[in-house]
Design a protein around this motif. Sequence first.
Motif: not given
Length: 136
Positions: A41, A44, A46, A86, A89, A92, A114-115
């Motif tokens: 993955e 994300s 943030v 970073r 996922q 988060v 977030v993203d």
Amino acid sequence: MTESALPEPAGRPARRWPVITGSALLVLGALILALWVARPEEPSVVVYEVFGEAGSATVTYSTFEGEGGGTRQVELTSFPWHQELRVEQDAVHDGVLTVTVGPDGGSVGCRVDVDGVERRSATATGPFTSALCGGF
């Protein structure tokens, strides 16, 4: 006579190619599914943002470092402030951003994206009050 030269039994059409094709498609589909599930993955992004008008404020935010998650604290005397991280996922959802107004009062706000999607925002006014942007 060899086996390949034998005629098919009467009343029973040859069904080898549909079975072979179907089997190959099932194997290919299973392989694609396994690769899709096992893909790494993307982390994300943030973004913490703090804004407002206050003489001072204390920002406490999740760093997502180590097993306990980790936090960091920053003392602000000017605004705005932001931090980009970073993060894996699955980590988060346990994050927090807190902004506490200093003894001279004022007003502050916090926002967590977030993203690229805003997840939490809050404001606080007055000495020693806190804006809490947690659980995003």
